[in-house]
Write a protein that holds these residues in place. Structure first.
Motif, PDB file in Angstrom:
ATOM      1  N   ASN A  95     -26.526  24.466  76.434  1.00 59.49           N
ATOM      2  CA  ASN A  95     -27.470  25.563  76.643  1.00 59.49           C
ATOM      3  C   ASN A  95     -28.123  25.519  78.020  1.00 59.49           C
ATOM      4  O   ASN A  95     -28.735  26.495  78.455  1.00 59.49           O
ATOM      5  CB  ASN A  95     -28.552  25.545  75.561  1.00 59.49           C
ATOM      6  N   GLU A  96     -27.976  24.390  78.707  1.00 58.72           N
ATOM      7  CA  GLU A  96     -28.472  24.258  80.082  1.00 58.72           C
ATOM      8  C   GLU A  96     -27.388  24.556  81.114  1.00 58.72           C
ATOM      9  O   GLU A  96     -27.585  24.336  82.308  1.00 58.72           O
ATOM     10  CB  GLU A  96     -29.017  22.837  80.308  1.00 58.72           C
ATOM     11  N   GLY A  97     -26.248  25.027  80.659  1.00 50.21           N
ATOM     12  CA  GLY A  97     -25.169  25.378  81.576  1.00 50.21           C
ATOM     13  C   GLY A  97     -24.171  24.269  81.832  1.00 50.21           C
ATOM     14  O   GLY A  97     -23.291  24.413  82.691  1.00 50.21           O
ATOM     15  N   ILE A  98     -24.279  23.165  81.104  1.00 50.24           N
ATOM     16  CA  ILE A  98     -23.340  22.059  81.254  1.00 50.24           C
ATOM     17  C   ILE A  98     -22.089  22.346  80.425  1.00 50.24           C
ATOM     18  O   ILE A  98     -22.178  22.790  79.273  1.00 50.24           O
ATOM     19  CB  ILE A  98     -23.989  20.733  80.799  1.00 50.24           C
ATOM     20  N   SER A  99     -20.923  22.082  80.997  1.00 50.19           N
ATOM     21  CA  SER A  99     -19.669  22.287  80.279  1.00 50.19           C
ATOM     22  C   SER A  99     -18.896  20.986  80.055  1.00 50.19           C
ATOM     23  O   SER A  99     -17.995  20.939  79.222  1.00 50.19           O
ATOM     24  CB  SER A  99     -18.773  23.267  81.046  1.00 50.19           C
ATOM     25  N   LYS A 100     -19.252  19.939  80.788  1.00 47.92           N
ATOM     26  CA  LYS A 100     -18.546  18.664  80.673  1.00 47.92           C
ATOM     27  C   LYS A 100     -19.561  17.525  80.702  1.00 47.92           C
ATOM     28  O   LYS A 100     -20.437  17.488  81.570  1.00 47.92           O
ATOM     29  CB  LYS A 100     -17.549  18.509  81.827  1.00 47.92           C
ATOM     30  N   VAL A 101     -19.437  16.609  79.743  1.00 48.60           N
ATOM     31  CA  VAL A 101     -20.321  15.446  79.675  1.00 48.60           C
ATOM     32  C   VAL A 101     -19.455  14.199  79.608  1.00 48.60           C
ATOM     33  O   VAL A 101     -18.520  14.124  78.793  1.00 48.60           O
ATOM     34  CB  VAL A 101     -21.241  15.506  78.440  1.00 48.60           C
ATOM     35  N   THR A 102     -19.728  13.234  80.452  1.00 42.37           N
ATOM     36  CA  THR A 102     -18.998  11.971  80.400  1.00 42.37           C
ATOM     37  C   THR A 102     -19.925  10.870  79.903  1.00 42.37           C
ATOM     38  O   THR A 102     -21.153  10.952  80.049  1.00 42.37           O
ATOM     39  CB  THR A 102     -18.464  11.552  81.787  1.00 42.37           C
ATOM     40  N   ALA A 296     -14.426   8.536  78.658  1.00 41.10           N
ATOM     41  CA  ALA A 296     -14.901   9.295  77.493  1.00 41.10           C
ATOM     42  C   ALA A 296     -15.535  10.584  77.975  1.00 41.10           C
ATOM     43  O   ALA A 296     -16.484  10.570  78.780  1.00 41.10           O
ATOM     44  CB  ALA A 296     -15.912   8.467  76.701  1.00 41.10           C
ATOM     45  N   THR A 297     -15.033  11.723  77.488  1.00 38.92           N
ATOM     46  CA  THR A 297     -15.490  13.038  77.948  1.00 38.92           C
ATOM     47  C   THR A 297     -15.667  13.980  76.768  1.00 38.92           C
ATOM     48  O   THR A 297     -14.872  13.969  75.825  1.00 38.92           O
ATOM     49  CB  THR A 297     -14.467  13.654  78.921  1.00 38.92           C
ATOM     50  N   ALA A 298     -16.724  14.780  76.834  1.00 39.51           N
ATOM     51  CA  ALA A 298     -16.940  15.824  75.825  1.00 39.51           C
ATOM     52  C   ALA A 298     -17.016  17.167  76.542  1.00 39.51           C
ATOM     53  O   ALA A 298     -17.756  17.313  77.520  1.00 39.51           O
ATOM     54  CB  ALA A 298     -18.228  15.576  75.047  1.00 39.51           C
ATOM     55  N   SER A 299     -16.251  18.141  76.074  1.00 40.15           N
ATOM     56  CA  SER A 299     -16.340  19.509  76.574  1.00 40.15           C
ATOM     57  C   SER A 299     -17.287  20.283  75.665  1.00 40.15           C
ATOM     58  O   SER A 299     -17.130  20.248  74.438  1.00 40.15           O
ATOM     59  CB  SER A 299     -14.960  20.167  76.588  1.00 40.15           C
ATOM     60  N   VAL A 300     -18.264  20.956  76.264  1.00 39.78           N
ATOM     61  CA  VAL A 300     -19.276  21.629  75.439  1.00 39.78           C
ATOM     62  C   VAL A 300     -19.418  23.079  75.891  1.00 39.78           C
ATOM     63  O   VAL A 300     -19.101  23.442  77.030  1.00 39.78           O
ATOM     64  CB  VAL A 300     -20.648  20.914  75.558  1.00 39.78           C
ATOM     65  N   SER A 301     -19.891  23.902  74.983  1.00 40.01           N
ATOM     66  CA  SER A 301     -20.136  25.311  75.289  1.00 40.01           C
ATOM     67  C   SER A 301     -21.303  25.784  74.419  1.00 40.01           C
ATOM     68  O   SER A 301     -21.532  25.260  73.328  1.00 40.01           O
ATOM     69  CB  SER A 301     -18.897  26.162  75.008  1.00 40.01           C
ATOM     70  N   PRO A 302     -22.063  26.764  74.891  1.00 38.97           N
ATOM     71  CA  PRO A 302     -23.219  27.253  74.135  1.00 38.97           C
ATOM     72  C   PRO A 302     -22.792  27.827  72.783  1.00 38.97           C
ATOM     73  O   PRO A 302     -21.706  28.385  72.643  1.00 38.97           O
ATOM     74  CB  PRO A 302     -23.797  28.358  75.030  1.00 38.97           C
ATOM     75  N   ARG A 303     -23.692  27.678  71.802  1.00 43.90           N
ATOM     76  CA  ARG A 303     -23.404  28.206  70.463  1.00 43.90           C
ATOM     77  C   ARG A 303     -24.553  29.087  70.020  1.00 43.90           C
ATOM     78  O   ARG A 303     -25.680  28.889  70.404  1.00 43.90           O
ATOM     79  CB  ARG A 303     -23.218  27.071  69.466  1.00 43.90           C
TER      80      ARG A 303
END
Length: 303
Positions: A95-102, A296-303
């Motif tokens: 929700n803060e505009g992040i699309s990739k988290v490692t 380790a990576t997570a792809s995220v998107s707003p819901r």
């Protein structure tokens, strides 16, 4: 009831951290806080302690792909609580505009990725939505037994840097290693210029190696974070590299050999080089793989 991470004492942070990793990843309370709450890239609004678990998140550095954030470290008495808090943080980051988290691999990192021998941590990351691909390693050597390989490189000058090298060193890094390496090396240079080794050719810097030891001031960086496991007379090398135009001529070996022999002369007994895949290169200098990390990576998107 949740708490800002800054309200936890260094000892509280360490207690939760050690619940998730083997003792070989033990750090001091001050170092853990320096790599999380006190780091310039710490993202306080995305970091908290809740229900016995805590998560420390960092923003990406200026060299990082836009839309990327990093989980610097986590802590908690149980993997399920950590996974639940991580899932919540991934939603908030999206929700803060992040699309990739490692996990790890961020500015002033502790971990390049998830240690393969940290089973509870790996399960928590997987349950939270992280996927794993690729590996990196730490390698270590006993410098008391160090023997430099045969070197063909000639006409080189290797020495420890001084404050007068600031402009030339930063210029070399900006041109050759403009990302995380430039940040890490110049940070170490700012604390202690002599912790940087420079290779000169034709009067210009053509290579560099960041070094640290038990004699170095400030907070350890890179492989130096594991100094408690290395022993009292510890040392670390890396990042290390030479300009692309000079690669393949043995200059990297010459630079590394000089740095290792100089560390040994300072009294270093056990040395580490972190976050590498060049096992063959460092193996020629007696280094052996001691730790393995999975990215380790997570792809995220707003819901």
């Amino acid at each position: 009831m949740s708490r800002p991470l800054s309200e936890l004492t260094p000892e509280e942070l360490l207690e939760g951290y050690l619940c998730l990793v083997p003792d070989r990843y033990r750090v001091t309370p001050a170092l853990l806080r320096a790599k999380t709450v006190d780091c310039d890239y710490f993202w306080p609004e995305m970091s908290e302690e809740d229900a016995g678990a805590w998560v420390a998140v960092k923003r990406g550095g200026p060299w990082t792909e836009p839309g990327t954030a990093h989980v610097a470290a986590v802590g908690g008495s149980g993997g399920e609580a950590v996974a639940m808090l991580l899932r919540d943080k991934l939603k908030e980051l999206a929700n803060e505009g992040i699309s990739k988290v490692t996990f790890g691999a961020g500015p002033d990192h502790l971990f390049p990725g998830c240690p393969t021998d940290a089973d509870i941590l790996e399960k928590a990351l997987g349950a939270a939505g992280f996927s794993f691909a690729g590996e990196a390693h730490d390698v270590e050597a006993d410098l008391a037994q160090y023997q430099r390989p045969a070197l063909a490189a000639e006409g080189l000058k290797v020495r420890r840097a001084s404050a007068f090298d600031a402009s030339a060193l930063d210029g070399f890094l900006a041109k050759t290693f403009p990302g995380r390496w430039r940040h890490d090396v110049m940070k170490r240079f700012g604390s202690c210029p002599a912790d940087v080794v420079v290779l000169e050719h034709g009067g210009e810097i053509a290579g560099m190696a960041m070094t640290q030891s038990f004699l170095s001031p400030g907070v350890p960086q890179a492989g130096g974070v594991w100094h408690l496991d290395l022993g009292e007379k510890w040392g670390a090398v890396g990042p290390i590299g030479v300009a692309e135009v000079h690669r393949g001529q043995g200059w990297g070996h010459a630079l590394l050999a000089w740095a290792l022999e100089d560390l040994r002369a300072q009294g270093v007994q056990r040395a580490i080089i972190d976050w590498t895949s060049l096992l063959g290169f460092y193996g020629q200098h007696g280094f052996e793989k001691t730790r393995t990390y999975r990215y380790a990576t997570a792809s995220v998107s707003p819901r």
